[in-house]
Design a protein around this motif. Structure first.
Motif, PDB file in Angstrom:
ATOM      1  N   VAL A  24       0.821  -1.217   0.000  1.00 52.70           N
ATOM      2  CA  VAL A  24       0.000   0.000   0.000  1.00 52.70           C
ATOM      3  C   VAL A  24       0.851   1.260   0.000  1.00 52.70           C
ATOM      4  N   SER A  25       2.158   1.110  -0.105  1.00 48.25           N
ATOM      5  CA  SER A  25       3.035   2.285  -0.049  1.00 48.25           C
ATOM      6  C   SER A  25       2.990   3.107  -1.340  1.00 48.25           C
ATOM      7  N   TRP A  26       2.421   2.580  -2.398  1.00 46.68           N
ATOM      8  CA  TRP A  26       2.376   3.291  -3.677  1.00 46.68           C
ATOM      9  C   TRP A  26       1.159   4.211  -3.789  1.00 46.68           C
ATOM     10  N   LEU A  27       0.289   4.236  -2.780  1.00 48.51           N
ATOM     11  CA  LEU A  27      -0.957   5.004  -2.868  1.00 48.51           C
ATOM     12  C   LEU A  27      -0.739   6.505  -3.093  1.00 48.51           C
ATOM     13  N   PRO A  28       0.236   7.178  -2.450  1.00 52.48           N
ATOM     14  CA  PRO A  28       0.424   8.611  -2.742  1.00 52.48           C
ATOM     15  C   PRO A  28       0.761   8.888  -4.205  1.00 52.48           C
ATOM     16  N   LEU A  29       1.664   8.088  -4.758  1.00 43.79           N
ATOM     17  CA  LEU A  29       2.005   8.276  -6.172  1.00 43.79           C
ATOM     18  C   LEU A  29       0.818   7.940  -7.078  1.00 43.79           C
ATOM     19  N   ALA A  30       0.035   6.922  -6.696  1.00 40.89           N
ATOM     20  CA  ALA A  30      -1.139   6.573  -7.488  1.00 40.89           C
ATOM     21  C   ALA A  30      -2.154   7.712  -7.481  1.00 40.89           C
ATOM     22  N   ALA A  31      -2.349   8.358  -6.328  1.00 41.91           N
ATOM     23  CA  ALA A  31      -3.277   9.483  -6.259  1.00 41.91           C
ATOM     24  C   ALA A  31      -2.800  10.636  -7.144  1.00 41.91           C
ATOM     25  N   LYS A  32      -1.495  10.902  -7.111  1.00 46.66           N
ATOM     26  CA  LYS A  32      -0.945  11.975  -7.954  1.00 46.66           C
ATOM     27  C   LYS A  32      -1.125  11.644  -9.439  1.00 46.66           C
ATOM     28  N   ALA A  33      -0.910  10.387  -9.809  1.00 44.72           N
ATOM     29  CA  ALA A  33      -1.071   9.981 -11.206  1.00 44.72           C
ATOM     30  C   ALA A  33      -2.530  10.108 -11.656  1.00 44.72           C
ATOM     31  N   LEU A  34      -3.469   9.770 -10.762  1.00 43.41           N
ATOM     32  CA  LEU A  34      -4.881   9.903 -11.117  1.00 43.41           C
ATOM     33  C   LEU A  34      -5.266  11.361 -11.342  1.00 43.41           C
ATOM     34  N   TRP A  35      -4.713  12.271 -10.531  1.00 42.06           N
ATOM     35  CA  TRP A  35      -4.990  13.691 -10.763  1.00 42.06           C
ATOM     36  C   TRP A  35      -4.394  14.161 -12.096  1.00 42.06           C
ATOM     37  N   LEU A  36      -3.257  13.599 -12.463  1.00 36.97           N
ATOM     38  CA  LEU A  36      -2.668  13.931 -13.763  1.00 36.97           C
ATOM     39  C   LEU A  36      -3.572  13.472 -14.911  1.00 36.97           C
ATOM     40  N   VAL A  37      -4.093  12.254 -14.776  1.00 36.40           N
ATOM     41  CA  VAL A  37      -5.002  11.739 -15.808  1.00 36.40           C
ATOM     42  C   VAL A  37      -6.275  12.575 -15.873  1.00 36.40           C
ATOM     43  N   HIS A  38      -6.797  12.961 -14.707  1.00 39.59           N
ATOM     44  CA  HIS A  38      -8.002  13.780 -14.702  1.00 39.59           C
ATOM     45  C   HIS A  38      -7.757  15.139 -15.355  1.00 39.59           C
ATOM     46  N   GLY A  39      -6.573  15.696 -15.148  1.00 42.36           N
ATOM     47  CA  GLY A  39      -6.247  16.967 -15.796  1.00 42.36           C
ATOM     48  C   GLY A  39      -6.199  16.826 -17.320  1.00 42.36           C
ATOM     49  N   LEU A  40      -5.627  15.726 -17.782  1.00 40.12           N
ATOM     50  CA  LEU A  40      -5.618  15.484 -19.231  1.00 40.12           C
ATOM     51  C   LEU A  40      -7.034  15.343 -19.777  1.00 40.12           C
ATOM     52  N   TRP A  41      -7.895  14.667 -19.010  1.00 38.70           N
ATOM     53  CA  TRP A  41      -9.281  14.512 -19.452  1.00 38.70           C
ATOM     54  C   TRP A  41      -9.977  15.872 -19.544  1.00 38.70           C
ATOM     55  N   GLU A  42      -9.725  16.732 -18.581  1.00 40.00           N
ATOM     56  CA  GLU A  42     -10.358  18.052 -18.603  1.00 40.00           C
ATOM     57  C   GLU A  42      -9.881  18.889 -19.789  1.00 40.00           C
ATOM     58  N   ARG A  43      -8.589  18.776 -20.119  1.00 37.78           N
ATOM     59  CA  ARG A  43      -8.068  19.573 -21.232  1.00 37.78           C
ATOM     60  C   ARG A  43      -8.589  19.087 -22.583  1.00 37.78           C
ATOM     61  N   THR A  44      -9.005  17.850 -22.645  1.00 32.34           N
ATOM     62  CA  THR A  44      -9.501  17.309 -23.921  1.00 32.34           C
ATOM     63  C   THR A  44     -11.009  17.109 -23.933  1.00 32.34           C
ATOM     64  N   ALA A  45     -11.692  17.496 -22.864  1.00 31.49           N
ATOM     65  CA  ALA A  45     -13.144  17.300 -22.805  1.00 31.49           C
ATOM     66  C   ALA A  45     -13.850  18.238 -23.780  1.00 31.49           C
ATOM     67  N   LEU A  46     -14.926  17.751 -24.380  1.00 31.78           N
ATOM     68  CA  LEU A  46     -15.713  18.523 -25.335  1.00 31.78           C
ATOM     69  C   LEU A  46     -17.170  18.554 -24.882  1.00 31.78           C
ATOM     70  N   THR A  47     -17.869  19.566 -25.355  1.00 32.72           N
ATOM     71  CA  THR A  47     -19.287  19.676 -25.036  1.00 32.72           C
ATOM     72  C   THR A  47     -20.079  18.640 -25.833  1.00 32.72           C
ATOM     73  N   PRO A  48     -21.275  18.301 -25.372  1.00 35.75           N
ATOM     74  CA  PRO A  48     -22.098  17.344 -26.135  1.00 35.75           C
ATOM     75  C   PRO A  48     -22.376  17.796 -27.563  1.00 35.75           C
ATOM     76  N   LYS A  49     -22.546  19.106 -27.765  1.00 30.33           N
ATOM     77  CA  LYS A  49     -22.800  19.609 -29.112  1.00 30.33           C
ATOM     78  C   LYS A  49     -21.602  19.362 -30.024  1.00 30.33           C
ATOM     79  N   ALA A  50     -20.402  19.629 -29.478  1.00 28.95           N
ATOM     80  CA  ALA A  50     -19.198  19.388 -30.276  1.00 28.95           C
ATOM     81  C   ALA A  50     -19.028  17.903 -30.575  1.00 28.95           C
ATOM     82  N   LEU A  51     -19.320  17.062 -29.586  1.00 31.41           N
ATOM     83  CA  LEU A  51     -19.214  15.618 -29.815  1.00 31.41           C
ATOM     84  C   LEU A  51     -20.204  15.148 -30.870  1.00 31.41           C
ATOM     85  N   ASP A  52     -21.422  15.710 -30.840  1.00 31.55           N
ATOM     86  CA  ASP A  52     -22.406  15.350 -31.867  1.00 31.55           C
ATOM     87  C   ASP A  52     -21.936  15.783 -33.252  1.00 31.55           C
TER      88      ASP A  52
END
Length: 294
Positions: free
Chosen positions: A105-133
């Motif tokens: 369980v010692s990897w949990l801090p790094l895993a949390a940081k990596a998940l926030w990095l992935v979430h940031g990438l998702w936010e930068r590439t997120a599109l509105t439903p209209k754009a997706l349509d």
């Protein structure tokens, strides 16, 4: 709007949950590890300070991301707190009897940081439903056009293949007919050649011409046709009586004394003209009769 918020919560929940678990685990490990050598309150402050620094850098980094900005120093400090927390967990696990369980369980801090990095990438590439349509419509239209183009190409290729097969078959039939015709002509020519070279042919011709030229021994030569002969025959076909009389008259008077009928007929044929023997003889008579009467 509600759907977009729900999607955002679903994407951020794993990172939040991992962060909470990592912070709680870090505080517990620090208190357990340092509580033996110092008051547990001090150890708790140390653990909360470590988590607080990690959480503060994360919050500042998230605010910069919301503004569309990025700071390498803040990101480096955040990863530094994550590495320190991970190092504390690893050091504590090494000193424990069940080191494997703590290391797991010692990897949990790094895993949390990596998940926030992935979430940031998702936010930068997120599109509105209209754009997706719109994107889905464009992709569907492109797929439809590609399918239609493929169908057109296949249809054209099939038509061309059918045409080539038909042309090839027609050419083969023409070649076959030509070969058969050539074979038949060759056979007929062989028969004529055999008849020309036969002894009976010369005797038959001699019997016919004996009264006219007793000393002659005629032979029968096969005609040799050429494109020029064929063209001349076609051009002279269908001569009228007047034209025929003019040609015969010119041949008769082409030299002195006038030519005989056989000489006229021979030169008439040699010049490429065509007329039946009956018409040619009648024309010769019409041309020569006035001269005889005179």
């Amino acid at each position: 709007m509600t759907v977009a918020i729900n999607k955002k919560l679903l994407t951020v929940l794993p990172a939040v949950a991992m962060t909470v678990v990592s912070m709680v685990l870090t505080v517990i490990v620090v208190v357990m590890w340092l509580g033996e050598s110092m008051p547990w309150g001090v150890a708790l402050v140390v653990g909360l300070g470590l988590d607080g620094g990690w959480l503060a850098t994360l919050a500042y980094e998230r605010r910069l991301a919301a503004q569309g900005d990025h700071n390498n120093a803040v990101t480096g400090v955040g990863w530094g707190f994550g590495l320190v927390a991970t190092g504390v967990l690893v050091a504590h696990a090494i000193g424990e009897e069940s080191a494997g369980a703590w290391l797991a369980v010692s990897w949990l801090p790094l895993a949390a940081k990596a998940l926030w990095l992935v979430h940031g990438l998702w936010e930068r590439t997120a599109l509105t439903p209209k754009a997706l349509d719109s994107i889905r419509s464009i992709q569907q239209r492109a797929r439809d056009e590609a399918a239609v183009a493929r169908a057109q190409l296949r249809a054209v290729a099939g038509t061309e293949e059918t045409r080539l097969v038909a042309v090839t078959q027609a050419g083969a039939r023409v070649a076959r007919v030509q070969a058969e015709t050539a074979g038949e002509l060759a056979g007929a020519w062989s028969v004529l050649e055999a008849a020309r070279q036969g002894d009976g042919t010369a005797r038959a011709l001699t019997c016919v011409t004996e009264r006219v030229t007793p000393e002659s021994h005629p032979s029968w030569e096969l005609p040799v046709w050429s494109p020029a002969d064929t063209r001349a025959l076609l051009e002279s076909a269908g001569l009228t009586d007047a034209e025929l009389d003019r040609i015969v008259y010119e041949l008769i008077n082409s030299q002195t004394p006038p030519l005989s009928y056989r000489e006229v007929a021979s030169r008439f044929r040699a010049a490429g003209h065509s007329a039946s023997e009956t018409r040619l003889r009648a024309s010769w008579r019409r041309v020569t009769t006035p001269a005889v009467e005179a």
